[in-house]
Design an enzyme around this catalytic site. Structure first.
Site, mmCIF file in Angstrom:
data_model
loop_
_atom_site.group_PDB
_atom_site.id
_atom_site.type_symbol
_atom_site.label_atom_id
_atom_site.label_comp_id
_atom_site.label_asym_id
_atom_site.label_seq_id
_atom_site.Cartn_x
_atom_site.Cartn_y
_atom_site.Cartn_z
ATOM 1 N N GLU A 244 0.888 -1.182 0.000
ATOM 2 C CA GLU A 244 0.000 0.000 0.000
ATOM 3 C C GLU A 244 0.912 1.215 0.000
ATOM 4 O O GLU A 244 1.516 1.533 1.034
ATOM 5 C CB GLU A 244 -0.899 -0.012 1.241
ATOM 6 N N CYS A 278 -2.468 9.408 2.379
ATOM 7 C CA CYS A 278 -2.073 8.855 1.069
ATOM 8 C C CYS A 278 -3.144 9.109 0.026
ATOM 9 O O CYS A 278 -2.847 9.261 -1.149
ATOM 10 C CB CYS A 278 -1.798 7.365 1.197
HETATM 11 P P1 NAD Z 1 8.255 4.949 4.730
HETATM 12 O O1 NAD Z 1 8.257 4.127 3.490
HETATM 13 O O2 NAD Z 1 9.400 5.832 4.983
HETATM 14 O O3 NAD Z 1 8.116 4.016 6.021
HETATM 15 C C1 NAD Z 1 7.049 3.102 6.160
HETATM 16 C C2 NAD Z 1 7.458 2.027 7.155
HETATM 17 O O4 NAD Z 1 8.542 1.299 6.598
HETATM 18 C C3 NAD Z 1 7.938 2.550 8.503
HETATM 19 O O5 NAD Z 1 7.501 1.673 9.526
HETATM 20 C C4 NAD Z 1 9.435 2.474 8.363
HETATM 21 O O6 NAD Z 1 10.099 2.325 9.616
HETATM 22 C C5 NAD Z 1 9.584 1.217 7.538
HETATM 23 N N1 NAD Z 1 10.852 1.116 6.804
HETATM 24 C C6 NAD Z 1 11.637 2.112 6.339
HETATM 25 N N2 NAD Z 1 12.744 1.605 5.761
HETATM 26 C C7 NAD Z 1 12.646 0.265 5.849
HETATM 27 C C8 NAD Z 1 13.469 -0.814 5.442
HETATM 28 N N3 NAD Z 1 14.632 -0.609 4.828
HETATM 29 N N4 NAD Z 1 13.063 -2.066 5.689
HETATM 30 C C9 NAD Z 1 11.879 -2.293 6.301
HETATM 31 N N5 NAD Z 1 11.065 -1.320 6.737
HETATM 32 C C10 NAD Z 1 11.444 -0.051 6.508
HETATM 33 O O7 NAD Z 1 6.872 5.757 4.712
HETATM 34 P P2 NAD Z 1 6.360 6.815 5.758
HETATM 35 O O8 NAD Z 1 7.144 8.063 5.570
HETATM 36 O O9 NAD Z 1 6.263 6.200 7.097
HETATM 37 O O10 NAD Z 1 4.852 7.038 5.246
HETATM 38 C C11 NAD Z 1 4.512 7.946 4.243
HETATM 39 C C12 NAD Z 1 4.291 7.225 2.931
HETATM 40 O O11 NAD Z 1 3.334 6.186 3.114
HETATM 41 C C13 NAD Z 1 3.700 8.134 1.863
HETATM 42 O O12 NAD Z 1 4.327 7.866 0.652
HETATM 43 C C14 NAD Z 1 2.237 7.712 1.814
HETATM 44 O O13 NAD Z 1 1.589 7.966 0.575
HETATM 45 C C15 NAD Z 1 2.347 6.255 2.093
HETATM 46 N N6 NAD Z 1 1.086 5.722 2.594
HETATM 47 C C16 NAD Z 1 0.367 4.862 1.829
HETATM 48 C C17 NAD Z 1 -0.856 4.396 2.270
HETATM 49 C C18 NAD Z 1 -1.698 3.449 1.447
HETATM 50 O O14 NAD Z 1 -2.605 2.851 2.007
HETATM 51 N N7 NAD Z 1 -1.443 3.296 0.165
HETATM 52 C C19 NAD Z 1 -1.320 4.788 3.518
HETATM 53 C C20 NAD Z 1 -0.564 5.673 4.269
HETATM 54 C C21 NAD Z 1 0.651 6.131 3.812
#
Ligand code: NAD
Length: 526
Positions: A244, A278
């Protein structure tokens, strides 16, 4: 030092309230030994939880919904404290959807996961055919910080309702929002070990989880960049992964729209949760015939919005990095000729990450704000001359998460909705498709892979097993070895009976097969 801190080698990290700059929690930065231990425990618990009855799961999920409701303020305050959003925003978008999903799967999981009987080809008489839904085993869930409770709970509740155990890695910024989910479910009766939360950064603890050989499925919510890497890790081990990811969602306002409703919705859809949604409206495309009055209405509503922490105010942004992206995109737009009609600069001299609702016009396709996800309180408004041009702008980018259409003409709305390349579209509304638990949610293009919520979303957490049953005392089928002499002629006759459109050919084939078919029929009915 707590036991968990000791096990993680004593390393910890702090969580700071982004609205006040004050530390609100400190948690162990878990490493390999801790992640191994948690995944092993999830595996041990998986067999027991898979055997739990739907009645037991229903009792736990519905009880959890009641616990959430009865102590709602406390849980909403935890979410608000970690994200900088208002308590009101946390209740609306973190508590309501979780309460609804708990009740929905509590009541419907049994119905959705019953074996499904199917028909079978005529060549296989006497068979029963059906498929069943079995838990996958251990599911790793990784969630972001913007709706930290909802986006941790959605996949976790789905996985548990389907009989899996879960290891949840919330965003480090919103660790406590993940921990309260475990607390609520265990208080409701979930066996210990069925849901465990690991705490730490994405690059360390998250990375250990996605590379762990003990997982059977990954569910990731976050940015497209990290999601792509997580999906590659899942592919290397051939485990299913739901992604997602990011979005750049457009709303189209046609000349048939109720402009008051469209303006209110656009302001809410763009600025709710300080734009860190998002599926927020990141671009508003407006028929030139109604552009000026629509813009005036949007401005009038947006100008009354205030940043702050009380109900009805726009909370602070959650992450300094994200605020920097917003500032860069607004500066880029300004440099390239955009007009900033309201907002456009960080507010207050305090430590809070407050950024006001910002409305941009005169934006052009080469500006970052038109092509990259902003994920902040910025709304570019662009006039269009015909609907195909609007659709081209809405569909142009790499994302395809959600969309909105505003028109009083529902036929027109449906026509436009069918042509938006997105996972969901709201007609005369925005954001709401996500919070209807019966609607499958997910994106297309670079916004994601797979769906959750609804019947399909629950089944996504299951292995689907196809089963056939044959219960007659028949030593051998006509197509087992050895084949009967001239078996090929009989097989071709069967094919003609089943599928030929030539009546004479079908009749001749039927006559040829009749003696054998009667013999078989008599035998079966003995
Ligand atoms: P992010 O990708 O930076 O982090 C998401 C999660 O992944 C966090 O828990 C983070 O700790 C973890 N993570 C980061 N690096 C990792 C790695 N190398 N290995 C494993 N896990 C890792 O995203 P964010 O900044 O927390 O959230 C914002 C983003 O999420 C935006 O792009 C937004 O559009 C998206 N989002 C999507 C939805 C959806 O349902 N499509 C919903 C909410 C947010």
């Amino acid at each position: 030092m707590t036991n968990e801190e000791a096990r993680s080698g004593g390393e910890t990290f702090a969580v700071v309230n982004p609205a006040t700059g004050r530390e609100v929690g400190r948690y162990p930065l878990m490493g390999r030994a801790e992640v191994d231990r948690v995944v092993a425990r999830a595996r041990e618990t998986a067999a027991e939880w898979a055997q739990s009855s739907f009645a037991e799961r229903k009792k736990i999920l519905c009880r959890a919904a009641a616990i959430l409701a009865d102590d709602g303020r406390r849980y909403a305050e935890v979410v608000a404290e970690e994200t900088g959003k208002t308590v009101m925003d946390a209740v609306l978008a973190d508590l309501f959807p979780v309460g609804d999903l708990l009740s929905y799967y509590g009541k419907n999981a049994k119905k959705f996961l019953q074996p499904v009987k199917v028909g079978r080809p005529a060549l296989l008489p006497g068979r029963k055919a059906y498929y069943t839904f079995e838990p996958k085993g251990v599911v790793g869930v990784i969630s972001p910080w913007n709706y930290p409770f909802t986006l941790s709970a959605g996949p976790t509740i789905s996985a548990l309702a389907a009989g899996n155990t879960v290891v949840l890695k919330p965003s480090s910024q919103t660790t406590r929002s993940g921990l309260i989910l475990q607390e609520i479910l265990e208080q409701a009766g979930l066996p210990r070990g069925a849901l465990q939360v690991i705490t730490g950064s994405g690059s360390r603890t998250g990375q250990l989880l996605i590379e762990h050989p003990g997982l059977d499925m990954l569910f990731f919510t976050g940015s497209t960049a990290v999601g792509r890497m997580v999906n590659v890790k899942a592919a290397e081990r051939l485990i299913p992964a739901v992604m997602e990811l990011g979005g750049k969602d457009a709303a189209i306002v046609t000349r048939q729209a109720d402009l008051d409703r469209a303006a209110h919705a656009a302001v809410w859809g763009a600025f709710f949760n300080c734009g860190q949604t998002c599926i927020s409206i990141e671009l508003c495309l407006v028929d030139r015939a109604v552009y000026e009055p629509f813009l005036a209405k949007v401005l009038a509503i947006a100008k009354d919005l205030r940043s702050g922490s009380r109900a009805g105010e726009i909370g602070s942004m959650t992450m300094a990095d994200q605020l920097a992206i917003v500032e860069t995109q607004v500066a880029d737009a300004r440099e390239k000729g955009a007009q900033v009609l309201t907002g456009g600069a960080r507010e207050g001299g305090g430590p809070g990450l407050f950024y006001p609702p910002t409305i941009l016009t005169e934006v052009t396709p080469e500006m970052k704000v038109m092509t990259e996800e902003t994920f902040g309180p910025v709304l570019p408004i662009v006039p269009y001359d015909n609907i195909l041009e609007a659709l081209e702008l809405a569909n142009r980018g790499p994302y395809g998460l959600s969309g909105a259409v505003f028109t009083r003409d529902l036929e027109e709305g449906r026509w436009i909705a069918r042509r938006m390349h997105t996972g969901s579209v709201n007609i005369n509304d925005c954001l709401v498709a996500y919070v209807i638990p019966a609607l499958p949610f997910g994106g297309v293009k670079q916004s994601g892979v797979g769906r959750y919520h609804g019947r399909l979303g629950l089944q996504a957490f299951c292995n689907i097993k196809a089963i056939t049953e044959f219960a007659y005392d028949l030593t051998k089928e006509p197509y087992y070895y050895p084949f009967p002499p001239e078996g090929d002629a009989a097989a071709l006759a069967v094919l003609s009976v089943l599928h030929s459109h030539n009546p004479l050919r079908r009749f001749t084939a039927l006559v040829k097969l009749l003696p054998g078919a009667i013999k078989f029929w008599r035998y079966r009915n003995k």
